[in-house]
Design an enzyme around this catalytic site. Structure first.
Site, PDB file in Angstrom:
ATOM      1  N   HIS A 105     -84.440  73.703  82.916  1.00 39.73           N
ATOM      2  CA  HIS A 105     -83.903  73.730  81.543  1.00 39.73           C
ATOM      3  C   HIS A 105     -83.179  75.036  81.234  1.00 39.73           C
ATOM      4  CE1 HIS A 105     -85.964  70.088  79.794  1.00 39.73           C
ATOM      5  NE2 HIS A 105     -86.534  70.184  80.984  1.00 39.73           N
TER       6      HIS A 105
ATOM      7  N   ASP B  76     -78.119  80.817  77.416  1.00 45.22           N
ATOM      8  CA  ASP B  76     -79.042  79.734  77.079  1.00 45.22           C
ATOM      9  C   ASP B  76     -78.798  78.580  78.035  1.00 45.22           C
ATOM     10  OD1 ASP B  76     -80.958  78.335  75.638  1.00 45.22           O
ATOM     11  OD2 ASP B  76     -80.121  78.894  73.695  1.00 45.22           O
TER      12      ASP B  76
HETATM   13  P1  ADP Z   1     -85.273  76.804  73.231  1.00 43.93           P
HETATM   14  O1  ADP Z   1     -85.669  75.672  74.100  1.00 43.93           O
HETATM   15  O2  ADP Z   1     -84.937  78.036  73.996  1.00 43.93           O
HETATM   16  O3  ADP Z   1     -86.250  77.114  72.153  1.00 43.93           O
HETATM   17  P2  ADP Z   1     -83.219  75.068  72.000  1.00 43.93           P
HETATM   18  O4  ADP Z   1     -82.198  75.372  70.977  1.00 43.93           O
HETATM   19  O5  ADP Z   1     -82.710  74.298  73.162  1.00 43.93           O
HETATM   20  O6  ADP Z   1     -83.910  76.431  72.456  1.00 43.93           O
HETATM   21  O7  ADP Z   1     -84.373  74.222  71.385  1.00 43.93           O
HETATM   22  C1  ADP Z   1     -85.081  74.592  70.245  1.00 43.93           C
HETATM   23  C2  ADP Z   1     -85.774  73.349  69.749  1.00 43.93           C
HETATM   24  O8  ADP Z   1     -86.865  73.708  68.922  1.00 43.93           O
HETATM   25  C3  ADP Z   1     -84.850  72.453  68.942  1.00 43.93           C
HETATM   26  O9  ADP Z   1     -84.991  71.127  69.385  1.00 43.93           O
HETATM   27  C4  ADP Z   1     -85.368  72.616  67.522  1.00 43.93           C
HETATM   28  O10 ADP Z   1     -85.229  71.474  66.722  1.00 43.93           O
HETATM   29  C5  ADP Z   1     -86.827  72.873  67.777  1.00 43.93           C
HETATM   30  N1  ADP Z   1     -87.426  73.553  66.651  1.00 43.93           N
HETATM   31  C6  ADP Z   1     -86.883  74.473  65.849  1.00 43.93           C
HETATM   32  N2  ADP Z   1     -87.733  74.819  64.893  1.00 43.93           N
HETATM   33  C7  ADP Z   1     -88.831  74.121  65.091  1.00 43.93           C
HETATM   34  C8  ADP Z   1     -90.071  74.034  64.447  1.00 43.93           C
HETATM   35  N3  ADP Z   1     -90.360  74.749  63.403  1.00 43.93           N
HETATM   36  N4  ADP Z   1     -90.978  73.204  64.973  1.00 43.93           N
HETATM   37  C9  ADP Z   1     -90.702  72.468  66.065  1.00 43.93           C
HETATM   38  N5  ADP Z   1     -89.546  72.506  66.715  1.00 43.93           N
HETATM   39  C10 ADP Z   1     -88.634  73.318  66.241  1.00 43.93           C
HETATM   40  O1  F6P Z   2     -86.156  75.597  77.091  1.00 39.68           O
HETATM   41  C1  F6P Z   2     -86.759  76.652  77.736  1.00 39.68           C
HETATM   42  C2  F6P Z   2     -88.205  76.789  77.324  1.00 39.68           C
HETATM   43  O2  F6P Z   2     -88.866  77.751  78.069  1.00 39.68           O
HETATM   44  C3  F6P Z   2     -88.989  75.538  77.462  1.00 39.68           C
HETATM   45  O3  F6P Z   2     -89.536  75.407  78.728  1.00 39.68           O
HETATM   46  C4  F6P Z   2     -89.993  75.726  76.400  1.00 39.68           C
HETATM   47  O4  F6P Z   2     -90.450  74.528  75.889  1.00 39.68           O
HETATM   48  C5  F6P Z   2     -89.258  76.503  75.321  1.00 39.68           C
HETATM   49  O5  F6P Z   2     -88.320  77.249  75.996  1.00 39.68           O
HETATM   50  C6  F6P Z   2     -90.212  77.295  74.461  1.00 39.68           C
HETATM   51  O6  F6P Z   2     -90.921  78.265  75.191  1.00 39.68           O
HETATM   52  P1  F6P Z   2     -92.488  78.270  75.384  1.00 39.68           P
HETATM   53  O7  F6P Z   2     -92.872  77.024  76.080  1.00 39.68           O
HETATM   54  O8  F6P Z   2     -92.745  79.505  76.173  1.00 39.68           O
HETATM   55  O9  F6P Z   2     -93.088  78.318  74.024  1.00 39.68           O
END
Ligand code: ADP
Ligand code: F6P
Length: 507
Positions: free
Chosen positions: A175, A387
């Site tokens: 990812h 990212d």
């Molecule tokens: P990363 O995986 O690095 O966190 P992404 O932008 O790909 O970055 O994904 C972030 C995800 O977390 C998005 O699907 C977003 O909707 C979700 N997200 C953001 N805020 C919340 C929250 N408060 N609770 C659950 N999920 C959340």
């Molecule tokens: O998308 C990358 C990632 O490390 C996922 O594996 C993970 O769900 C998300 O970021 C949030 O990080 P963590 O699992 O360390 O809370």
């Protein structure tokens, strides 16, 4: 969902599960909360629609709760899939999750070598936790299953599964980005990681750039391997085995966001936000607290925009949600302090009676709140330094029901390979570029916003979560060549005047 690639039962393993157990206060109640992050957003609908088993770490120390599996089963009852926990001791959590995964691989794969802590103890624990995952998976697997391992926490699982006699096909999806050769070479366990990855049958990357980096490492470090093919899936021959290596940009369930955005709850909240921001454009940022997300750069860009373009003052408000993450790692805690210091400075510099330039929140929003903000925001600022994909960018577009709004997107987010022609692309290290993009987005005509947003929504709809999983599973199938063309690579925005002849410049 298409049924073409459905026959095999899915066994999915990832460190993060769709639910996380947490204790409220010392000796308090145990509660299950929704896991946050892109991996959960992407995988949960896949498991819900296809069924199967999801194996992962429930987020707590071994021994704190007895019978975790029963608790997990209750929490996901009726969802159509099973969840099984892998118990980690406090030391395993420290060395495997906080250590090797998040202080070695995470910074290195996000090109941040100076944040790495190559402590040899971390690697040993990473190996034994991967072996523990492998034995949990081996205990669940049945003939005909497809085993799909996710993300950088579990890169070493395949060798252990093979040693345990598991013969089922093994897929892996990364990812996060894969780093360029010179960075990967700094990893003390570089050969061990490459070797472990090559034990999978299919390796999936987010973008063509990540796959190219991986293949360059392979060709440099293992000159005997042979790489062939040039489409979405390429073939690596290692001795008598062939490993498929493909590009599958992860996505969201577009319809789920679009439908939820129309719901009564969301519509009501959108109306509330619109009256709160009356006459002002809401600029939205939603980021996990992480140095890879470039939150300080974004804030500096916003500050410069307010300095450089005074007509933005009192006419825009930045709503920035920072979601808590990996708080036990010192760099994460320091990042929070840096972000909050900058927010304070900007408030102090620009706040006027009746207007604060930033609404900053450190916490979590529920689904209604998140999607209502996506729908109400006139501009989304998604500016990570690097990212894997960034699903927030896709969720913003999917929720933009009125078909307006401008996506300002980092060229180092994986999503930029797909969305670059219709988003405003920025280099997140260039704060002047961010400031100018904010102003350009603010000034953009409604017609141009609608034209761009329509295109963005179409791309995200066409390559949504169903497309992602179908394309991956088709590539894993023995004869799966599928639709393997049209790979996009992000091109930087070319500044006006670049490489013009001297005559052109003088005229
Ligand atoms: P990363 O995986 O690095 O966190 P992404 O932008 O790909 O970055 O994904 C972030 C995800 O977390 C998005 O699907 C977003 O909707 C979700 N997200 C953001 N805020 C919340 C929250 N408060 N609770 C659950 N999920 C959340
Ligand atoms: O998308 C990358 C990632 O490390 C996922 O594996 C993970 O769900 C998300 O970021 C949030 O990080 P963590 O699992 O360390 O809370």
């Amino acid at each position: 969902m298409s049924t073409a690639a459905k026959p095999r039962r899915l066994i999915v393993a990832s460190n993060r599960l769709p639910v996380v157990l947490s204790q409220h206060g010392e000796g308090g109640d145990w509660r299950l909360e929704r896991g946050s992050g892109g991996l959960v957003t992407a995988l949960e609908p896949v498991l819900r629609e296809r069924g199967g088993v999801w194996i992962g770490w429930p987020g707590i120390e071994k021994g704190k709760v007895t019978n975790i599996d029963a608790l997990l089963a209750r929490s996901t009852a009726g969802q159509g899939y099973e969840v099984k926990g892998v118990d980690l001791t406090a030391r395993q959590r420290d060395d495997f999750y906080l250590g090797f995964s998040n202080q070695v691989i995470w910074p290195l794969f996000h090109d941040l070598l100076t944040q790495c802590n190559f402590d040899p103890r971390f690697w040993k624990t990473y190996r034994n936790v991967n072996a523990q995952f492998a034995s949990r998976i081996a205990g669940e697997v049945r003939e005909g299953d497809f085993i799909w391992i996710h993300d950088y926490h579990l890169m070493a699982v395949a060798r252990d599964l093979r040693s345990a006699g598991v013969a089922q096909p093994l897929g892996f999806f990364l990812h996060i980005p894969f780093p360029p050769l010179d960075l990967f070479l700094t990893l003390p366990w570089r050969y061990r990681i490459l070797d472990s990855l090559l034990a999978f049958d299919l390796l999936g990357f987010q973008t063509a750039r990540d796959r190219r980096n991986f293949l360059q490492c392979l060709e440099h470090m293992a000159p005997d391997v042979d790489v062939s093919g040039d489409g979405r899936v390429q073939f690596v021959t290692v001795g008598d085995r062939t490993v498929r290596v493909g590009v599958f940009p992860v996505s969201i369930d577009f319809d789920e966001f679009a439908v939820t955005a129309q719901s009564d709850d969301v519509s009501e909240r959108v109306a509330g936000l619109r009256s709160e921001f009356l006459g002002r454009t809401m600029i939205l940022g939603v980021d996990r607290l992480d140095y890879s997300k470039g939150i300080p750069h974004k804030l500096q860009g916003y500050r410069l925009a307010l300095e450089r373009y005074p007509d933005l003052r009192e006419r825009v408000t930045l709503v920035q949600l920072v979601v808590p993450s990996r708080e036990d790692i010192p760099e994460y805690f320091q990042m929070k302090e840096e972000v909050e210091r900058l927010v304070g400075q900007i408030q102090g510099q620009f706040t006027r009676s009746g207007w604060v330039p930033i609404h900053y929140q450190y916490g979590r929003w529920d689904r209604t709140e998140l999607i209502a903000h996506y729908r109400a925001a006139g501009i989304a600022l998604v500016t990570p330094l690097k990212d894997g994909m960034n699903l927030v960018a896709k969720e913003y577009c999917a929720s933009s029901l009125e078909g307006k709004g401008v996506l300002v997107l980092s060229e180092f987010a994986g999503a930029s390979a797909q969305l670059q022609d219709h988003a405003l692309l920025v280099n997140p290290h260039d704060v002047e570029g961010i400031a100018d993009a904010i102003y350009r987005a603010f000034m953009m005509s409604t017609a141009e916003q609608q034209r761009r947003m329509q295109e963005l929504r179409q791309i995200i709809r066409d390559t949504g979560m169903d497309w992602w999983v179908d394309t991956y599973l088709a590539a894993a199938a023995a004869d799966g060549h599928g639709e393997f063309s049209d790979l996009e690579t992000t091109r930087p925005q070319v500044p006006p005047g670049f490489l013009e002849t001297e005559d052109d410049l003088q005229s």
